[in-house]
Structure formats: structure tokens, C-alpha cells
Design a protein around this motif. Structure first.
Motif, short mmCIF file in Angstrom:
data_model
loop_
_atom_site.label_atom_id
_atom_site.label_comp_id
_atom_site.label_asym_id
_atom_site.label_seq_id
_atom_site.Cartn_x
_atom_site.Cartn_y
_atom_site.Cartn_z
N GLN A 228 0.83 -1.21 0.00
CA GLN A 228 0.00 0.00 0.00
C GLN A 228 0.86 1.26 0.00
O GLN A 228 0.34 2.37 -0.05
CB GLN A 228 -0.91 0.00 1.23
CG GLN A 228 -1.94 -1.12 1.19
CD GLN A 228 -2.53 -1.40 2.58
OE1 GLN A 228 -2.47 -0.56 3.46
NE2 GLN A 228 -3.10 -2.56 2.74
N GLY A 229 2.15 1.09 0.09
CA GLY A 229 3.07 2.24 0.01
C GLY A 229 2.93 3.21 1.17
O GLY A 229 3.26 4.39 1.04
N LYS A 230 2.47 2.72 2.32
CA LYS A 230 2.24 3.64 3.44
C LYS A 230 3.51 3.88 4.25
O LYS A 230 4.41 3.05 4.26
CB LYS A 230 1.20 3.03 4.39
CG LYS A 230 -0.22 3.15 3.90
CD LYS A 230 -1.15 2.66 4.98
CE LYS A 230 -2.59 2.78 4.53
NZ LYS A 230 -3.52 2.34 5.57
N THR A 415 8.43 6.73 4.81
CA THR A 415 9.19 6.87 6.05
C THR A 415 8.78 5.76 7.01
O THR A 415 7.59 5.50 7.19
CB THR A 415 8.89 8.25 6.69
OG1 THR A 415 9.12 9.25 5.71
CG2 THR A 415 9.78 8.49 7.89
N PHE A 416 9.77 5.10 7.57
CA PHE A 416 9.51 4.04 8.56
C PHE A 416 10.18 4.42 9.87
O PHE A 416 11.38 4.73 9.89
CB PHE A 416 10.06 2.69 8.09
CG PHE A 416 9.53 2.25 6.75
CD1 PHE A 416 8.19 2.40 6.43
CD2 PHE A 416 10.37 1.67 5.80
CE1 PHE A 416 7.70 1.99 5.20
CE2 PHE A 416 9.89 1.25 4.57
CZ PHE A 416 8.55 1.42 4.26
N VAL A 417 9.43 4.40 10.94
CA VAL A 417 9.97 4.71 12.26
C VAL A 417 9.72 3.50 13.16
O VAL A 417 8.57 3.11 13.35
CB VAL A 417 9.30 5.98 12.84
CG1 VAL A 417 9.70 6.20 14.28
CG2 VAL A 417 9.65 7.20 12.00
N ARG A 457 3.81 11.02 6.32
CA ARG A 457 2.66 11.51 5.56
C ARG A 457 1.35 11.15 6.24
O ARG A 457 1.33 10.40 7.21
CB ARG A 457 2.68 10.91 4.15
CG ARG A 457 3.93 11.28 3.39
CD ARG A 457 4.08 10.44 2.16
NE ARG A 457 4.15 9.03 2.48
CZ ARG A 457 4.15 8.07 1.57
NH1 ARG A 457 4.04 8.37 0.30
NH2 ARG A 457 4.23 6.82 1.92
N ALA A 458 0.29 11.69 5.67
CA ALA A 458 -1.05 11.38 6.20
C ALA A 458 -1.31 9.89 6.07
O ALA A 458 -0.68 9.22 5.25
CB ALA A 458 -2.08 12.16 5.41
N ASN A 459 -2.20 9.42 6.87
CA ASN A 459 -2.61 8.02 6.79
C ASN A 459 -1.47 7.03 7.05
O ASN A 459 -1.36 5.99 6.42
CB ASN A 459 -3.22 7.75 5.41
CG ASN A 459 -4.26 6.67 5.51
OD1 ASN A 459 -4.63 6.30 6.62
ND2 ASN A 459 -4.70 6.18 4.38
N THR A 460 -0.65 7.43 7.98
CA THR A 460 0.46 6.54 8.37
C THR A 460 -0.09 5.30 9.09
O THR A 460 -1.03 5.42 9.87
CB THR A 460 1.40 7.30 9.33
OG1 THR A 460 2.02 8.32 8.60
CG2 THR A 460 2.46 6.39 9.93
#
Ligand SMILES: Nc1ncnc2c1ncn2[C@@H]1O[C@H](COP(=O)(O)OP(=O)(O)OP(=O)(O)O)[C@@H](O)[C@H]1O
Length: 823
Positions: A228-230, A415-417, A457-460
Motif C-alpha cells: 500500500q506504500g504507506k 518513512t519508517f519509524v 505523511r497522512a494516513n500513516t
């Protein structure tokens, strides 16, 4: 037999010649056939050997996140993934996943045979060629299997250490495809991965690593990140596989993208501008410690085998030139610590400055990054990322027709945290869902600010799998209550009586680490150390050695608390309590990893009471298990520990004095001064005598300790003749062996008939976790009792202080009165 006529001979020779000519003709024809590769030699057709990717280098249209979400056809790999070609071999499934490309090549080959390129008359020649090919392929197979056998053999001989730790600069191993092939896979065992629809090459790595199922955090993060590319914020217990939770989506998307460019170039004959060239930076992974960066690199390299994706570590403490050289190979994935990354970036390192092409930005152990005083460099890196900023009052708002490249980049960079201990406020979670999160503060002192700065971004997708205690499920926690001055003895007890498996002892200060490691060495316990003041090479060596021995001991500061992934760490000892609950979680996380079990033992003295109470409060714990200390060992332990203390004190003093002397001499020498010896003859003699006394004392103590150490550690009511028990520590075993050798030697030389004293070897010592389990959780600690004790000791201390003060005051008054009278 009648001689053959000359004519017959001639006709046979002619027919042979004809056959040879036909074969040559066919070979010629085969050589001239166009080479069928799924990747065209060059998309511009200049035949220079560039493929579609490299031909695109230099395009001005590069953007981060080259595949937009709409472009991903999820079903493309979903169906492919489970396509494992399966053959039965002796009742066991022998599977070999095949990529689309290889399948196509096979199909082509089949089609080719249907086309019948040979004429009828060429039948014989074709048969002979086919025969030759068969022979050749048989030989190849034989060679391959021999090679594999040799490799397996070598692998078996290698230690786990060399498997686990890769030299930081060894990047080329990702291209080693050999060992990917011919893996025997029981497909059914891996069915749990099917839903994640990973690329066949990635699946091969997973088979090879024998990860039969994804961990919960991987199951939750991979669909959101890879399909989903989130953006993802992920939290799960230590050792739960978070590295692959972000690593696999990165590889998956890079592979998808590559295949897409291959398809586009094949279909249209030209590459799509939205697709990235090879050799640009695609993923930047930032970790707080060097060891972690090297470990993440190693981990990703293992799954990237066969993908041709290069992963490179960039960490401090190693030669910058070497790292710049590594970056010149233009790896797609860079894993680094903020300091060295920023040093190279600000120094204008080209590869690291190509941030416009960055598609993935990862912050591993993110909460460590926001700790006070840490990572100013991280802020600079974040500032350098292409970023779409929220419009402010003073800035004009972007109109729809004027979308900046930066905004596109922000939209497309993922972005991954990740961390085991992420503290996100409920408010921030809501904001992230709505997509309206923005930092109010300038610094990075909150997760909110950090995430915003990183371009979340939104919808993380927020995946928080931490349980109430945040600790690993199979971890058994315990404590030993003792006085401050007894800590060393209890540590020695744990390491000598319960020394099985790997153990990490954590200290908060480097001074304490140095003191106990020196003490333990005096007690003949071999330990490795790890702290931030060590040279990087020495740090790596320590970890390496620790990994190499299954009963080794590492004394470390909290530099090793995060991320260190070493298989077989059975026990974590908190010699000093950590300064925060998060650090406690990370320390404990070095054991009980990847669904294994392990235990943690904290040494608590009265001074630790308040720290311990707040720790319990953080985890809402009301009780703690007491570690079952076998008291009969304690007198002997104390004796040894006290001797070791005395020896250590003298040797430390000596070496300190020596260091000071040499320092003075060195400095005097550097300014060409001659040091005067102010001491008189008498003083010198006195000093000499003192030194001699000290040295005699040291030798005596050393001899005494050596004699004690040469005997096995025994409980007080212990019969030397009938040793029996459930297990022996490595140290005790070694001592027994030495003892038995001595006895044996003496016996043979003196009187072989004399009965030996040592009959059975054994001791009632077991691994710490086993010892804890054997107590059946009966000994539970009442925290109220501890709080009460703490309160009482506090009161006592206060009363003593007040009494002292009163007495002091009284004495002062008396003195004053006396002076007045005298005056
Ligand atoms: N699907 C899986 N099945 C089995 N083992 C796995 C799987 N994924 C990862 N592992 C193994 O689990 C161990 C821990 O993984 P990893 O280091 O990623 O944990 P982590 O959650 O990042 O830990 P920490 O929070 O301490 O950094 C590694 O040795 C890794 O090889």
C-alpha cells in the motif's frame, strides 16, 4: 574376414565427411541465432552494453518513490509468489521458486523445440548435438552438486560467529547467487508467508534463512509498507524481527520497480521517466549505534542475496576514506549512524547528497534519537531531506497547477519509524490518522517532532504490538537483594555457579565496568568488554569473540543495550540499574529473542530502591521473583572475592603510579626538562622498602587466591569425595579437569595403587533460567515490603544524620564555652 574394397572405404569416408560438414553447419547456425535475453542490451540500441537502467542515469526527472501507488499491480507478485515448482524426492517436497523471467526462458525453450529449426535431414546431427548438450548438462550438474557438498561441508565447519558477523566492508556477498539454488524446501512449512506476497527472490532468501513464518510485526507492517506504500510507525517487543519488517518492503519495492522497467523497456522500447536508474541512493536507514548499523546491514545483505541490491554500512570509528570508497560503488541502500553520515554529507559526498532519489527513509530505534543531547547531526540530515513544507502565513500556498517537485518527493518517499519502546501520545496518533500532524517545536525532543521532520505523511500505519509490560513474552525477570559492597561477590556467584550460556552484564558507568571486569579477570573469569570509549575495532572484536563462544561473558554499558542481536544470550545481569525504563527494556531484550527464552537478574542494593520502585511503577509490577541464591556457596565466594579485591586494589594502585610516572617523564622529555629527584637517601630507602613489602604482599595474596581457585567452588557442607549434582559450570569443569590431571600425574608418578580422592565430578549448579524455574515461582517479592524497608532505612539514615548534627553542635558549643572561660 575378407578385406574391405577400396570403393567401399572411400564411400564411408565421404559419408563421414558429409556428416561432419552438416554438424559444422548446424553449429554455425546456432552461433548466429540472436541471443535471447529478457533485458535488451541497450535501450538506445548503441550496443554499448548499457542496460535500461544505466541508460537513464542523468535524467533530470528523477524523483523519490519512483513507483506511485497506482502503478503497483498487487496481484502481479501475489500469484507468482506461491508458484514453487515442486518435485517429490523420497517423500519430501523439493521446491524451487522460479521468477517470471526464468519461467519465460523455459517456455521459450519449449517453444523453440516446437519450432523445429532443423530440417528432417538434419535429424542425426541434431541428435548428436542434443546428446552432447545432455552430457554437458549432466557434467555441470555433477560439478554443481560436488561444489554444493563442499560448501555445505565448509559451512558445517564454520563457527556461528563467522556466519553472523560480516566484515563491514564486505558488500559484494549480496551478489553471491550460488547458494540460493537447489535449496530443498518443504513448501507447506512456509505457507504463512503467502499472504504477504513477497517477490520470489526474497522468498528464496527466507527459505534459506529457514524463517518458516513471519513474525507478528512483519505480518502487520509488510502489507502496509510494501503493497500500500504507506509510511509506518512500528513498535514491537525486542527481538521480534523489526529489521525485516522494514527491510523486506524496501527490497520488495525495489525489485518490483526493476521488473517494471524491464517490462516497459521490452514493451515500448523506451524506459519510463518515472523509474529510477541503478546506482542512486534509494534507502537511507539511520540507527543510533555503530554495532546496530553493522548488524542491520548484515541482516539486509542476507535477504538481499540474489537481488543485486547493494547494502553498505556507514559508521564512525572506521576510516572515512574506506567508506567513501564503498559509497563510490553507488549502493542503493545505506545504513548508518547520524554522526558519520552527516560528516560525509556535509563534506559533499555525491552519493549521499543525491537525496532527490531517496524512496525510503528509516529511523531504527527512533526513541533513542530524541534523547537529550543526542544526534544534532540527525537534525541536519533531516533538514537536508527534500521536503514539502506546510504553508505558513508568510508563504504563499501552492496552487494545484504549481505542485513543486519537492512536494511530489515528499508524497512518494516512504518513512519508517521503528522501536521496541515508542511512546506516542494518543493525540499524535489521531493527528497522524487525520494527516494533520505538525511539529510545534524546533528540536527533535519528541516523537511527534521527529516524525514530522522525517516527512511522515497522512494516513500513516501505526503498528503497536507492544504488550503492557513491553518485555518479551518468554523473559523471566528476577532480582537479588544485597548490599552495595556485596554486588561483586553476587556477580561472581552468578557467573561461576550459574555460568552456562552467554551472559551480558550491564553497568551504567564505564568506571564500574572497568572495575568489575578487572576484578573478574583476577578471579580467572574471562570476560569481554564493550563501551563507548573503546576503539571501534576493539568493540567489534569484543562482540565477535563474545559471539564465538557459547559460554562467554560480555560486560557492557548501555551502548550495547539496543539492537545487539546475538543468538544464545541466556542471561542479562543488571549490575547497576539503568537510568530509565526504556533502557531496562532494551537491555532485557538482548535475551529471549525471536521467541526463545531467557532471564534477567537485577542486583538491587538499598541505594537502588527508589530507582527500582519507579521501574516497577513503569511496568505496573507488584511483585518480582527473587533469584534463588544457594547460600552455602556464599562464604567461599566472599573469601575469593575479598582476596581478589585486595589484589586488584594493589595492582591498580601500582599501575596508576606507573602511568603517572611515565606521563610525567614523557611530558618532561617533550619539553627537554630533566626531572629532579627531590627525595633524600632516607626517603628512597623507605620507598624501596614499602614497595618490597607491597610486592611480597601481592605475591602472597596471589598465591593464596591461586590455591583456592585451583580447587572447585564448593558449597560449605560439601564432601570432596562424593560430588554429585545436575550440572557443572564451564569454569568448574575446567577446574575439575585441571585437578584430575594433577591427581592423575601424581598418582602415576608416586603410587599407582593409591586410591584417588576425587571420585565423582558434579555440582548442583544449573543455568540461571533453570534455577529460577526450579523455584516454581514460589519466592515472590513483595514490593510493599521493599518500599517499607526503603522507608525504614531512609528514616534510620535521617535520624543518624540528625543525631550527628546535634552532637557536632553540642561539641562546638562546649568548645566555645571553654574558649570564653579561658579568654
Ligand atoms: N520471520 C522470522 N522468523 C524467525 N526468525 C526471525 C524472523 N525474522 C527475524 N528473525 C530473527 O529474529 C532475530 C531478531 O530480529 P531483529 O534484530 O530484527 O529484532 P528487533 O525487533 O529489531 O530487535 P531489537 O528491538 O532488540 O532491535 C534475528 O536474529 C532475526 O534473524
Amino acid at each position: 574376414m575378407a578385406p574391405e574394397s577400396a570403393e567401399k572405404k572411400r564411400s564411408r569416408r565421404n559419408s563421414k565427411k558429409r556428416a561432419r560438414a552438416e554438424v559444422d553447419q548446424q553449429l554455425e547456425r546456432l552461433n548466429n541465432l540472436p541471443w535471447s535475453s529478457s533485458i535488451p542490451e541497450s535501450i538506445d540500441g548503441d550496443g554499448d552494453g548499457d542496460n535500461g537502467f544505466t541508460a537513464l542515469i542523468g535524467s533530470n526527472e528523477l524523483q523519490g518513490g519512483f513507483l506511485s501507488l497506482e502503478e503497483i499491480d498487487e496481484s502481479e507478485y501475489g500469484l507468482e509468489l506461491t508458484k514453487v515448482d515442486v518435485e517429490y524426492e523420497g517423500g519430501k517436497l523439493k521446491g524451487k521458486t522460479k521468477s517470471k523471467k526464468s519461467k519465460k526462458t523455459e517456455d521459450d525453450a519449449d517453444e523453440g523445440s516446437g519450432d523445429e529449426p532443423y530440417g528432417e535431414s538434419d535429424g542425426k546431427a541434431k541428435e548428436s548435438i542434443v546428446e552432447d548438450e545432455k552430457k554437458e548438462s549432466k557434467q555441470k550438474k555433477k560439478k554443481k552438486s560436488a561444489k554444493k557438498k563442499k560448501k555445505d561441508h565448509q559451512k558445517n565447519n564454520e563457527t556461528t560467529q563467522s556466519e553472523d558477523i560480516a566484515e563491514p566492508d564486505a558488500v559484494s556477498d549480496v551478489e553471491d547467487n550460488d547458494n540460493v539454488e537447489d535449496d530443498s524446501v518443504d513448501e507447506e512449512e512456509y505457507y504463512a508467508w503467502n499472504d504477504l506476497r513477497l517477490h520470489p527472490i526474497i522468498m528464496k532468501s527466507i527459505y534459506r534463512l529457514k524463517f518458516t513464518e513471519p513474525t507478528p510485526i512483519q505480518k502487520a507492517c509488510i502489507p502496509a509498507a510494501a503493497h500500500q506504500g504507506k509510511d509506518v510507525i512500528g513498535a514491537a517487543e525486542t527481538g521480534s524481527g523489526k529489521t525485516l519488517a522494514f527491510g523486506l518492503p524496501i527490497l520488495q519495492r525495489l525489485l518490483e520497480e526493476r521488473e517494471k522497467v524491464e517490462r516497459l523497456t521490452a514493451e515500448k522500447g523506451e524506459a519510463n521517466e518515472m523509474i529510477a536508474p541503478l546506482g542512486v541512493l534509494r534507502a537511507l536507514i539511520v540507527t543510533p549505534t555503530r554495532e546496530l548499523a553493522l548488524q542491520v546491514t548484515d541482516h539486509l545483505k542476507k535477504v538481499a542475496i540474489g537481488t543485486n541490491v547493494r547494502v553498505v554500512p556507514i559508521v564512525g570509528g572506521m576510516s572515512s576514506e574506506k567508506q567513501e570508497r564503498l559509497l563510490r560503488t553507488r549502493p542503493e541502500i545505506v545504513v548508518g549512524t547520524p554522526g558519520r553520515l552527516w560528516e560525509l554529507m556535509s563534506g559533499g559526498e555525491v552519493h549521499l547528497m543525491e537525496l532527490h532519489s531517496l524512496s525510503f527513509f528509516v529511523l531504527d530505534e527512533a526513541d533513542r534519537m530524541i534523547e537529550t543531547g543526542h544526534f544534532r547531526e540527525l537534525q541536519s540530515i533531516l533538514d537536508a531531506l527534500p521536503m514539502h513544507r506546510e504553508p505558513t502565513d508568510t508563504q504563499p500556498q501552492d496552487t494545484q497547477s504549481c505542485v513543486t517537485v519537492a512536494s511530489l518527493q515528499r508524497k512518494k518517499r516512504q518513512t519508517f519509524v521503528f522501536s521496541a519502546t515508542l511512546a506516542l501520545s494518543a493525540d499524535f496518533r489521531k493527528k497522524l490518522k487525520r494527516g494533520s500532524a505538525h511539529a510545534k517545536k524546533d528540536g527533535l525532543n519528541s516523537m511527534e517532532a521527529l516524525s514530522e521532520k522525517a516527512g511522515m505523511r497522512a494516513n500513516t500505519a501505526i503498528v503497536d504490538l507492544t504488550n503492557a509490560s513491553i518485555l518479551a513474552n518468554k523473559l523471566v525477570e528476577s532480582i537479588i537483594e544485597c548490599r552495595e559492597e556485596e554486588k561483586d561477590a553476587y556477580l561472581y556467584y552468578l557467573l561461576s555457579v550459574h555460568g552456562q550460556g552467554r551472559t551480558i552484564v550491564f553497568c551504567t558507568s564505564i568506571a564500574a565496568l572497568r572495575r568489575i571486569s578487572s576484578l573478574l579477570r583476577v578471579l580467572s573469569i574471562n570476560v569481554w568488554t564493550l563501551h563507548s570509549e573503546m576503539q571501534q575495532r576493539a568493540r567489534l572484536k569484543s562482540v565477535d569473540r563474545f559471539r564465538a563462544n557459547e559460554h562467554s561473558i560480555l560486560i557492557a554499558t548501555d551502548a550495547a543495550a539496543r539492537g545487539l542481536d546475538i543468538v544464545g544470550v541466556r542471561t542479562v545481569v543488571h549490575y547497576q540499574l539503568p537510568l530509565s525504563a526504556e533502557v531496562y527494556v532494551h537491555r532485557c531484550g538482548r535475551t529471549a529473542r525471536a521467541s526463545t527464552d531467557g532471564c534477567s537478574i537485577a542486583l538491587i542494593c538499598p541505594n537502588d530502591a527508589s530507582k527500582f520502585a519507579s521501574l516497577c511503577k513503569s511496568f505496573s509490577k507488584e511483585s518480582f521473583q527473587r533469584f534463588p541464591v544457594e547460600l552455602s556457596y556464599i562464604p567461599e565466594i566472599m573469601k575469593r572475592s575479598s582476596l581478589a579485591h585486595q589484589i586488584d586494589k594493589i595492582t591498580r594502585k601500582e599501575s596508576q603510579a606507573k602511568a603517572e610516572r611515565t606521563w610525567l617523564e614523557r611530558n618532561a622529555e617533550s619539553v627537554e626538562l630533566i626531572l629532579d629527584d627531590d627525595d633524600s637517601e632516607e626517603d628512597r630507602v623507605k620507598k624501596h622498602r614499602q614497595n618490597k613489602v607491597k610486592s611480597n604482599q601481592l605475591t602472597k595474596l596471589q598465591q593464596e587466591l591461586n590455591t583456592i581457585l585451583s580447587r572447585p567452588l564448593q558449597p560449605k557442607a560439601f564432601s570432596r569425595r562424593f560430588l554429585a549434582g545436575a550440572g557443572v559450570t564451564p569454569l568448574v569443569q575446567h577446574q575439575f579437569e585441571e585437578l584430575s590431571k594433577q591427581k592423575h600425574g601424581n598418582a602415576s608418578s608416586l603410587d599407582s595403587n593409591k586410591r584417588r580422592k576425587l571420585v565423582v565430578i558434579g555440582q548442583d549448579c544449573v543455568e540461571p533460567l533453570q534455577a529460577l524455574r526450579n523455584t516454581n515461582n514460589e519466592e515472590r517479592l513483595d514490593l510493599k515490603e521493599i518500599a517499607e524497608k526503603h522507608k525504614n532505612s531512609d528514616n534510620l539514615r535521617r535520624k543518624r544524620k540528625e543525631m550527628k548534627k546535634r552532637m557536632h553542635e553540642q561539641r562546638r558549643k562546649q568548645r566555645k564555652k571553654l574558649q570564653q572561660r579561658e579568654g
